[in-house]
Write a protein that holds these residues in place. Sequence first.
Motif, PDB file in Angstrom:
ATOM      1  N   VAL A   1       6.741  14.920  -1.124  1.00  0.00           N
ATOM      2  CA  VAL A   1       7.159  15.790  -2.223  1.00  0.00           C
ATOM      3  C   VAL A   1       8.653  16.089  -2.122  1.00  0.00           C
ATOM      4  O   VAL A   1       9.373  16.101  -3.139  1.00  0.00           O
ATOM      5  CB  VAL A   1       6.333  17.086  -2.228  1.00  0.00           C
ATOM      6  N   ASP A   2       9.138  16.305  -0.915  1.00  0.00           N
ATOM      7  CA  ASP A   2      10.569  16.566  -0.724  1.00  0.00           C
ATOM      8  C   ASP A   2      11.397  15.372  -1.197  1.00  0.00           C
ATOM      9  O   ASP A   2      12.429  15.538  -1.856  1.00  0.00           O
ATOM     10  CB  ASP A   2      10.853  16.865   0.746  1.00  0.00           C
ATOM     11  N   ALA A   3      10.934  14.167  -0.876  1.00  0.00           N
ATOM     12  CA  ALA A   3      11.655  12.968  -1.311  1.00  0.00           C
ATOM     13  C   ALA A   3      11.601  12.825  -2.827  1.00  0.00           C
ATOM     14  O   ALA A   3      12.603  12.468  -3.473  1.00  0.00           O
ATOM     15  CB  ALA A   3      11.072  11.736  -0.631  1.00  0.00           C
ATOM     16  N   LEU A   4      10.444  13.111  -3.411  1.00  0.00           N
ATOM     17  CA  LEU A   4      10.320  13.033  -4.865  1.00  0.00           C
ATOM     18  C   LEU A   4      11.248  14.035  -5.542  1.00  0.00           C
ATOM     19  O   LEU A   4      11.855  13.726  -6.582  1.00  0.00           O
ATOM     20  CB  LEU A   4       8.878  13.295  -5.292  1.00  0.00           C
ATOM     21  N   ALA A   5      11.374  15.215  -4.954  1.00  0.00           N
ATOM     22  CA  ALA A   5      12.255  16.242  -5.515  1.00  0.00           C
ATOM     23  C   ALA A   5      13.716  15.806  -5.489  1.00  0.00           C
ATOM     24  O   ALA A   5      14.536  16.307  -6.276  1.00  0.00           O
ATOM     25  CB  ALA A   5      12.080  17.553  -4.750  1.00  0.00           C
ATOM     26  N   ARG A   6      14.045  14.864  -4.606  1.00  0.00           N
ATOM     27  CA  ARG A   6      15.419  14.353  -4.517  1.00  0.00           C
ATOM     28  C   ARG A   6      15.589  13.043  -5.288  1.00  0.00           C
ATOM     29  O   ARG A   6      16.598  12.357  -5.120  1.00  0.00           O
ATOM     30  CB  ARG A   6      15.800  14.186  -3.044  1.00  0.00           C
ATOM     31  N   GLY A   7      14.600  12.724  -6.152  1.00  0.00           N
ATOM     32  CA  GLY A   7      14.747  11.584  -7.044  1.00  0.00           C
ATOM     33  C   GLY A   7      14.059  10.318  -6.628  1.00  0.00           C
ATOM     34  O   GLY A   7      14.216   9.277  -7.286  1.00  0.00           O
ATOM     35  N   ALA A   8      13.284  10.336  -5.537  1.00  0.00           N
ATOM     36  CA  ALA A   8      12.586   9.127  -5.085  1.00  0.00           C
ATOM     37  C   ALA A   8      11.420   8.811  -6.018  1.00  0.00           C
ATOM     38  O   ALA A   8      10.949   9.667  -6.783  1.00  0.00           O
ATOM     39  CB  ALA A   8      12.080   9.322  -3.655  1.00  0.00           C
ATOM     40  N   VAL A   9      10.939   7.559  -5.937  1.00  0.00           N
ATOM     41  CA  VAL A   9       9.697   7.176  -6.596  1.00  0.00           C
ATOM     42  C   VAL A   9       8.679   6.836  -5.512  1.00  0.00           C
ATOM     43  O   VAL A   9       9.040   6.370  -4.432  1.00  0.00           O
ATOM     44  CB  VAL A   9       9.880   5.985  -7.553  1.00  0.00           C
ATOM     45  N   ALA A  10       7.408   7.090  -5.795  1.00  0.00           N
ATOM     46  CA  ALA A  10       6.359   6.906  -4.797  1.00  0.00           C
ATOM     47  C   ALA A  10       5.832   5.476  -4.815  1.00  0.00           C
ATOM     48  O   ALA A  10       5.599   4.887  -5.871  1.00  0.00           O
ATOM     49  CB  ALA A  10       5.222   7.893  -5.034  1.00  0.00           C
ATOM     50  N   LEU A  11       5.610   4.939  -3.630  1.00  0.00           N
ATOM     51  CA  LEU A  11       5.011   3.622  -3.439  1.00  0.00           C
ATOM     52  C   LEU A  11       3.684   3.807  -2.726  1.00  0.00           C
ATOM     53  O   LEU A  11       3.640   4.321  -1.608  1.00  0.00           O
ATOM     54  CB  LEU A  11       5.936   2.732  -2.598  1.00  0.00           C
ATOM     55  N   ALA A  12       2.596   3.395  -3.366  1.00  0.00           N
ATOM     56  CA  ALA A  12       1.265   3.494  -2.746  1.00  0.00           C
ATOM     57  C   ALA A  12       0.780   2.091  -2.426  1.00  0.00           C
ATOM     58  O   ALA A  12       1.128   1.515  -1.407  1.00  0.00           O
ATOM     59  CB  ALA A  12       0.306   4.236  -3.680  1.00  0.00           C
ATOM     60  N   GLY A  13       0.009   1.478  -3.348  1.00  0.00           N
ATOM     61  CA  GLY A  13      -0.432   0.102  -3.128  1.00  0.00           C
ATOM     62  C   GLY A  13       0.575  -0.936  -3.584  1.00  0.00           C
ATOM     63  O   GLY A  13       0.507  -2.096  -3.197  1.00  0.00           O
ATOM     64  N   GLY A  14       1.488  -0.525  -4.452  1.00  0.00           N
ATOM     65  CA  GLY A  14       2.557  -1.403  -4.901  1.00  0.00           C
ATOM     66  C   GLY A  14       2.193  -2.371  -6.005  1.00  0.00           C
ATOM     67  O   GLY A  14       3.036  -3.155  -6.444  1.00  0.00           O
ATOM     68  N   GLN A  15       0.963  -2.325  -6.504  1.00  0.00           N
ATOM     69  CA  GLN A  15       0.543  -3.316  -7.495  1.00  0.00           C
ATOM     70  C   GLN A  15       1.196  -3.091  -8.859  1.00  0.00           C
ATOM     71  O   GLN A  15       1.296  -4.036  -9.655  1.00  0.00           O
ATOM     72  CB  GLN A  15      -0.978  -3.311  -7.635  1.00  0.00           C
ATOM     73  N   SER A  16       1.646  -1.890  -9.135  1.00  0.00           N
ATOM     74  CA  SER A  16       2.372  -1.611 -10.372  1.00  0.00           C
ATOM     75  C   SER A  16       3.875  -1.494 -10.124  1.00  0.00           C
ATOM     76  O   SER A  16       4.689  -2.021 -10.888  1.00  0.00           O
ATOM     77  CB  SER A  16       1.856  -0.308 -11.015  1.00  0.00           C
ATOM     78  N   LEU A  17       4.259  -0.807  -9.048  1.00  0.00           N
ATOM     79  CA  LEU A  17       5.671  -0.534  -8.810  1.00  0.00           C
ATOM     80  C   LEU A  17       6.446  -1.779  -8.395  1.00  0.00           C
ATOM     81  O   LEU A  17       7.565  -2.009  -8.877  1.00  0.00           O
ATOM     82  CB  LEU A  17       5.834   0.558  -7.753  1.00  0.00           C
ATOM     83  N   ILE A  18       5.905  -2.588  -7.512  1.00  0.00           N
ATOM     84  CA  ILE A  18       6.662  -3.735  -7.000  1.00  0.00           C
ATOM     85  C   ILE A  18       7.097  -4.684  -8.121  1.00  0.00           C
ATOM     86  O   ILE A  18       8.263  -5.111  -8.157  1.00  0.00           O
ATOM     87  CB  ILE A  18       5.860  -4.483  -5.919  1.00  0.00           C
ATOM     88  N   PRO A  19       6.223  -5.053  -9.059  1.00  0.00           N
ATOM     89  CA  PRO A  19       6.701  -5.885 -10.167  1.00  0.00           C
ATOM     90  C   PRO A  19       7.822  -5.228 -10.970  1.00  0.00           C
ATOM     91  O   PRO A  19       8.749  -5.906 -11.429  1.00  0.00           O
ATOM     92  CB  PRO A  19       5.455  -6.101 -11.024  1.00  0.00           C
ATOM     93  N   LEU A  20       7.736  -3.915 -11.159  1.00  0.00           N
ATOM     94  CA  LEU A  20       8.790  -3.214 -11.890  1.00  0.00           C
ATOM     95  C   LEU A  20      10.108  -3.229 -11.123  1.00  0.00           C
ATOM     96  O   LEU A  20      11.184  -3.343 -11.726  1.00  0.00           O
ATOM     97  CB  LEU A  20       8.361  -1.766 -12.173  1.00  0.00           C
ATOM     98  N   LEU A  21      10.023  -3.126  -9.798  1.00  0.00           N
ATOM     99  CA  LEU A  21      11.230  -3.212  -8.977  1.00  0.00           C
ATOM    100  C   LEU A  21      11.816  -4.620  -9.033  1.00  0.00           C
ATOM    101  O   LEU A  21      13.036  -4.802  -9.155  1.00  0.00           O
ATOM    102  CB  LEU A  21      10.919  -2.831  -7.526  1.00  0.00           C
ATOM    103  N   ASN A  22      10.953  -5.624  -8.936  1.00  0.00           N
ATOM    104  CA  ASN A  22      11.430  -7.006  -8.880  1.00  0.00           C
ATOM    105  C   ASN A  22      12.052  -7.472 -10.193  1.00  0.00           C
ATOM    106  O   ASN A  22      12.930  -8.354 -10.192  1.00  0.00           O
ATOM    107  CB  ASN A  22      10.295  -7.948  -8.479  1.00  0.00           C
TER     108      ASN A  22
END
Length: 281
Positions: free
Chosen positions: A18-39
């Motif tokens: 939560v502290d990292a999210l409050a500083r603008g981070a995005v959460a990575l869990a399984g990566g099946q949605s986020l990783i393609p968006l990053l790539n």
Amino acid sequence: MKAARFDYVRASTAEMAVDALARGAVALAGGQSLIPLLNTRTRRPEVVVDVSRLPLTRVVQDGSTLVLGALTRLRAAETSPVVRRAVPLLAEALTHVGHVSVRNRGTVGGSVAHADPAAELPAVFLALDAVFTAQGPSGTREIDAHDFFLGPHRTALASDELLTGIRVPLPPPTARHGIAELSRRPNDLAITAVFTLVTLTDGVVTEARIAVAGAAPTPIRAHAAEELLRGQALTPDVLTAAADAAAAATDPVDDVHAPATYRRDMTAVLTRRALRQAVAE
């Protein structure tokens, strides 16, 4: 393409995440949605906080409620005897989510938080009247599924909140379910999908729930169709009327996958199929 440069943080506690999210981070869990968006550089965060090691993977029945940790792997929920016994609709719907390799990595909470309007789980949890638990800097709060999905890939989660759990009221033991989904290939993202829960007493519908994915900016409940079914026997005329009411509740758009009129028409077709499947159980 490759992801743009970012800093990586592995959270050891929810508070750290939560502290990292409050500083603008995005959460990575399984990566099946986020990783393609990053790539594809659709998302270019400065910081990615890895929450995959957090102890948010329990799957238990707590009285009349199924409790899922947000980091429960999709495959683990799909094969869980607890889920299969308590909420068969959810267990079957999970088999439609991507391929097994995706479900081995993807998480239940990740699918919910990604909020793709064509995804199965948001619509299923809407049908089940689920409640989502979020943790932020000021503590935890609960968000009803009906209030959670705001638009394509937009939810009621604040930027500094982490989805930590899902609570699902158990359907009545006599409830029957049906799933009808249209996709270009098996396990592709749905063009349109319909999920139904029906409770019958002496052949008459006493409770009905119909949720639709892929036919509006968010998953939707076809409340008018549900109300039409209550107190009725599922005759062909009633099925047709409910299917037409479900289609009328949609707000589809034209895109590369299908025109809006096709999605609306298929909502009616799939609603009839899902209701028939429920009755035939």
